[in-house]
Each structure stands twice: as C-alpha cells, then as structure tokens.
Design a protein around this motif. Sequence first.
Motif, PDB file in Angstrom:
ATOM      1  N   LYS A  11       0.872  -1.141  -0.071  1.00 33.11           N
ATOM      2  CA  LYS A  11       0.086   0.020   0.129  1.00 33.11           C
ATOM      3  C   LYS A  11       1.044   1.320  -0.025  1.00 33.11           C
ATOM      4  N   VAL A  12       0.365   2.222  -0.537  1.00 37.66           N
ATOM      5  CA  VAL A  12       0.943   3.725  -0.789  1.00 37.66           C
ATOM      6  C   VAL A  12       0.244   4.671   0.179  1.00 37.66           C
ATOM      7  N   ALA A  13       0.795   5.438   0.975  1.00 36.25           N
ATOM      8  CA  ALA A  13       0.057   6.375   1.854  1.00 36.25           C
ATOM      9  C   ALA A  13       0.634   7.705   1.768  1.00 36.25           C
ATOM     10  N   ILE A  14      -0.341   8.748   1.887  1.00 39.30           N
ATOM     11  CA  ILE A  14       0.022  10.234   2.040  1.00 39.30           C
ATOM     12  C   ILE A  14      -0.518  10.762   3.492  1.00 39.30           C
ATOM     13  N   VAL A  15       0.429  11.179   4.259  1.00 41.90           N
ATOM     14  CA  VAL A  15       0.032  11.885   5.633  1.00 41.90           C
ATOM     15  C   VAL A  15       0.421  13.269   5.338  1.00 41.90           C
ATOM     16  N   THR A  16      -0.574  14.012   5.342  1.00 36.65           N
ATOM     17  CA  THR A  16      -0.257  15.518   5.744  1.00 36.65           C
ATOM     18  C   THR A  16      -0.054  15.867   7.218  1.00 36.65           C
ATOM     19  N   ALA A  17       0.963  16.979   7.294  1.00 36.13           N
ATOM     20  CA  ALA A  17       1.278  17.475   8.584  1.00 36.13           C
ATOM     21  C   ALA A  17       1.866  16.257   9.490  1.00 36.13           C
ATOM     22  N   ILE A  88      -1.666   5.420  -5.078  1.00 33.47           N
ATOM     23  CA  ILE A  88      -2.133   5.824  -3.768  1.00 33.47           C
ATOM     24  C   ILE A  88      -3.222   5.007  -3.458  1.00 33.47           C
ATOM     25  N   ASP A  89      -2.989   4.682  -2.091  1.00 33.95           N
ATOM     26  CA  ASP A  89      -4.202   3.825  -1.620  1.00 33.95           C
ATOM     27  C   ASP A  89      -4.812   4.450  -0.260  1.00 33.95           C
ATOM     28  N   ILE A  90      -4.036   5.201   0.427  1.00 35.57           N
ATOM     29  CA  ILE A  90      -4.377   5.820   1.749  1.00 35.57           C
ATOM     30  C   ILE A  90      -4.115   7.209   1.687  1.00 35.57           C
ATOM     31  N   LEU A  91      -5.031   8.156   2.181  1.00 36.35           N
ATOM     32  CA  LEU A  91      -4.802   9.303   2.488  1.00 36.35           C
ATOM     33  C   LEU A  91      -5.302   9.645   3.939  1.00 36.35           C
ATOM     34  N   VAL A  92      -4.423  10.181   4.491  1.00 35.15           N
ATOM     35  CA  VAL A  92      -4.445  10.635   5.864  1.00 35.15           C
ATOM     36  C   VAL A  92      -4.610  12.109   6.027  1.00 35.15           C
ATOM     37  N   LEU A 126      -7.894  18.267  -1.080  1.00 36.84           N
ATOM     38  CA  LEU A 126      -6.827  17.109  -1.304  1.00 36.84           C
ATOM     39  C   LEU A 126      -7.622  15.732  -1.550  1.00 36.84           C
ATOM     40  N   CYS A 127      -8.546  15.548  -0.919  1.00 39.60           N
ATOM     41  CA  CYS A 127      -9.404  14.087  -1.321  1.00 39.60           C
ATOM     42  C   CYS A 127      -9.650  14.284  -2.665  1.00 39.60           C
ATOM     43  N   ILE A 142      -9.619   6.556   3.098  1.00 40.61           N
ATOM     44  CA  ILE A 142      -9.210   7.999   3.460  1.00 40.61           C
ATOM     45  C   ILE A 142      -9.739   8.116   4.854  1.00 40.61           C
ATOM     46  N   ILE A 143      -8.594   8.931   5.686  1.00 38.71           N
ATOM     47  CA  ILE A 143      -8.982   9.048   7.227  1.00 38.71           C
ATOM     48  C   ILE A 143      -8.752  10.296   7.202  1.00 38.71           C
TER      49      ILE A 143
END
Length: 256
Positions: A11-17, A88-92, A126-127, A142-143
């Motif tokens: 899986k590939v995740a983006i996490v902001t801040a 991209i699989d996961i967006l936080v 962003l979503c 998406i979280i």
Amino acid sequence: MASCAGKLLGKVAIVTASTEGIGFAIARRLGQDGAKVMISSRKEDNVKQAVEKLKNEKLEVEGMVCHVGKTNDRSNLVKKTIERFGAIDILVSNAAVNPYFGPMMNIKEEQWDKIFDINVKAAFLLCQEAVPHIAKRGSGSIILVSSVAGYSPLSLLGPYGVSKTALLGLAKAMAPELAQSNIRVNVLAPGIIKTNFSKAIWTNDNVHNQVVKQIPMNRMGEPEDCAGTVSFLASDDSKYITGESILVTGGMTARL
C-alpha cells in the motif's frame, strides 16, 4: 501499541502535517505495517529531519514540502507520490491550524476564514485530488483527522471545534458517494494528546491536573495512541467500515 507488520504491505499512503506529533506517529505506524509513505509539512527542514529519522528505522518513506492551503502544493503532493511510489491507496488528512484562542464572538473574519480554509476546504480539495488515483487501485481508504472538540467544543477554541465538527459531516457526505468506487472514508477524533499543539496544557501543572481530571483513563494521550487506530482504518481489518468516526480520548465524554 504493537505493530502488525505487513498488514499494509504493498500500500501507498500520503499523510499531511506528518513531521511531528500525531501525523508523524501515524506515518511511522503505517510504515511499520508495511506501507510506503509520503510525509509532508510546510517547513523543508522539518520534512528532511522526519524523513531521515524514519529511514533510519528502515521504513520506506519520502517527504516533500506541502502547504495544504495552496492548490499547487496539493497537486504536487499527489503527483510526486505517484511518481515515487506508483500509486495511492491511503490518504490521511491531518493538517490543521488554529490562529485564534479566545471568546468565539471576538474572532476576526480573516481568522475564521483561515481555520475553515485549511481545516475543512483544503481537506476536501486534497481528497478530490487524490480520489481518482485511489479509485484506479480498486479500493482505498481516506482518514480525516478531526478532534474531540468536534463533538464537545473546548473552552476558547470554539471556531476550531466547529471546523472539526465540519469534518464529521464531510466524511458522512463523501462516504456513500465514494463507496461506489470501493473507497472508504472515516474519521479519527483524538482527545487531548500530548503534542506541541497542546503544549500550554501539559507544561502547566495546574492546567494539566485540571484537564486530566476530565479523562477517565487519568492521563493525556500520546501521539502513538492514535496511530494504531489509523492503521486499522487504512487496512482490510476495517473493510466494511465507512462513514464512521472513532474517538481516541481516554474515555472523555463526547457526543453531538
């Protein structure tokens, strides 16, 4: 919280801040559980330090500067993640601001606008940017990071709390629509967590003691207390959960 190595493998995740506090703990945990992670924040030095720290832990991470309130930065965050990791699989969505502390009726319009531009509008945009790429994977998660303040407004943090309530509504609105693409949308609502944001609480013994009295578990949370919940929401362990929120508050009373 113990890691479940491998449950996010591939899986590939983006996490902001995500260079400190809750965001950093989330990025680390997703990496420990097998995900490739793109971290970001507004300051280049913070990004470099966080990436170095996580790479020293043998985690597969990259990082870039991203001010989520800027259209080009959001687009570049998604673009660079695709270029580096292929998907991209996961967006936080964790980025938030609070430029005002005081009676709600005294807030200035520009402060109100900044809170909602970053905490709500930028989260949605962003979503919107990431969803087409997540959809290509056939499923994803998406979280949105809200707050206990979104349920029970905290004293002198009224506008911030309203913005966090809005995220609950955003998840509820997006979940049924994105379910058609097998993308789940859920919310993490932390309680009072020991971070720089809450420093005024835990560095003052009197204030700290008063706050802890409101927490049945008799302690403030640590960033790591939030990370496992996000990993759960990002994984197939929660594959039939969408449109929900999980409060991580140590038992604080919170309801809309």
